[in-house]
Design an enzyme around this catalytic site. Structure first.
Site, PDB file in Angstrom:
ATOM      1  N   SER A 140       0.853  -1.186   0.000  1.00 16.11           N
ATOM      2  CA  SER A 140       0.000   0.000   0.000  1.00 16.11           C
ATOM      3  C   SER A 140       0.886   1.233   0.000  1.00 16.11           C
ATOM      4  O   SER A 140       1.986   1.213   0.575  1.00 16.11           O
ATOM      5  CB  SER A 140      -0.895   0.021   1.238  1.00 16.11           C
ATOM      6  OG  SER A 140      -1.521   1.288   1.403  1.00 16.11           O
ATOM      7  N   LYS A 167       2.351  -2.877   6.341  1.00 15.47           N
ATOM      8  CA  LYS A 167       2.790  -2.720   4.954  1.00 15.47           C
ATOM      9  C   LYS A 167       4.222  -2.190   4.882  1.00 15.47           C
ATOM     10  O   LYS A 167       4.974  -2.537   3.968  1.00 15.47           O
ATOM     11  CB  LYS A 167       1.827  -1.798   4.204  1.00 15.47           C
ATOM     12  CG  LYS A 167       0.449  -2.420   3.971  1.00 15.47           C
ATOM     13  CD  LYS A 167       0.527  -3.721   3.184  1.00 15.47           C
ATOM     14  CE  LYS A 167      -0.853  -4.252   2.837  1.00 15.47           C
ATOM     15  NZ  LYS A 167      -0.789  -5.519   2.047  1.00 15.47           N
TER      16      LYS A 167
END
Length: 245
Positions: A140, A167
């Site tokens: 992301s 992430k």
């Protein structure tokens, strides 16, 4: 025919990634935690004219499920060309750093980080048999530590104690994995599909699933001169396509 395994592929970006890889002539193993949902996704793709696809049950937080998936796939093929680690979860809607539960944070990391590591380790031997193996970790833009510390960044206020750090950790693992495989034919990259309208965010994102999957597929199809150990993000860096870590 080249082969690909995609985790979390029975819907949304994973499903569209499967469709686009099929369009490129790949044989796709569509990973799904729920085999029935995976079969339904496969049936839809076959109805669209793509016969070279089949479901495989894999729950990335279940070691037994991963091992069973590896055994099942190994009985079908000797070579895996592409692994797309797509499965991921968001966690609680609100994730304040001071009050988020440790249990929730662990659950997010279990899927978004440890699941990716365990799946990659389980299938690395099949990937090593490929002449041009590709690993794509779906991350992301919110995983960028550099941008999270920049008050001028458009997503600067979008903070969270579980999803964003997970992430960032996935990005770090991508760098370590790419380094370890640097003297091979592997291309290992992290791809931000962008803020996309999916069930994941209650369809709040402005991006299309088709465009998001195209970003993932682009990394899966990299040629021998393509980059490795990159954080691709058209959203974070529209001019270069490479996000700061």
């Amino acid at each position: 025919m080249k082969t690909a395994l995609i985790t979390g592929a029975n819907k949304s970006i994973g499903f569209e990634t499967a469709r686009q890889l099929l369009q490129h002539g790949y044989y796709v193993y569509l990973g799904s935690r729920d085999l029935q949902k995976g079969q339904q996704a496969v049936d839809q793709l076959k109805a669209e004219g793509f016969p070279q696809v089949e479901p495989i049950q894999i729950d990335v937080v279940d070691s037994n499920s991963i091992a069973a998936a590896r055994q099942a796939l190994g009985e079908k093929i000797n070579v895996l060309d592409v692994l797309v680690n797509n499965a991921g979860i968001l966690g609680d809607a609100s994730q304040p750093a001071l009050t988020s539960s440790i249990g929730m944070i662990k659950e997010v990391f279990k899927t978004n980080v440890f699941g990716v590591i365990e799946v990659t380790q389980a299938f690395i031997d099949l990937l090593q048999q490929s002449a041009a193996p590709r690993i794509v970790n779906v991350t992301s833009g919110l995983g960028s530590l550099t941008l999270h510390n920049d008050p001028s960044w458009k997503y600067y206020p979008v903070k969270g104690a579980a999803y964003q750090p997970s992430k960032a950790a996935l990005n770090a693992y991508t760098i370590m994995l790419a380094y370890e495989l640097r003297d091979t034919q592997f291309k290992v990259n992290a791809v931000d599909p962008g803020y996309t309208a999916t069930d994941f965010n209650h369809h709040s994102g402005p991006g299309s699933v088709s465009d998001a999957a195209a970003r993932v597929v682009k990394a899966a199809l990299l040629g021998p001169d393509g980059p490795t150990s990159q954080f691709f993000s058209d959203d974070n860096a529209p001019e270069t396509g490479i996000s700061p870590w």
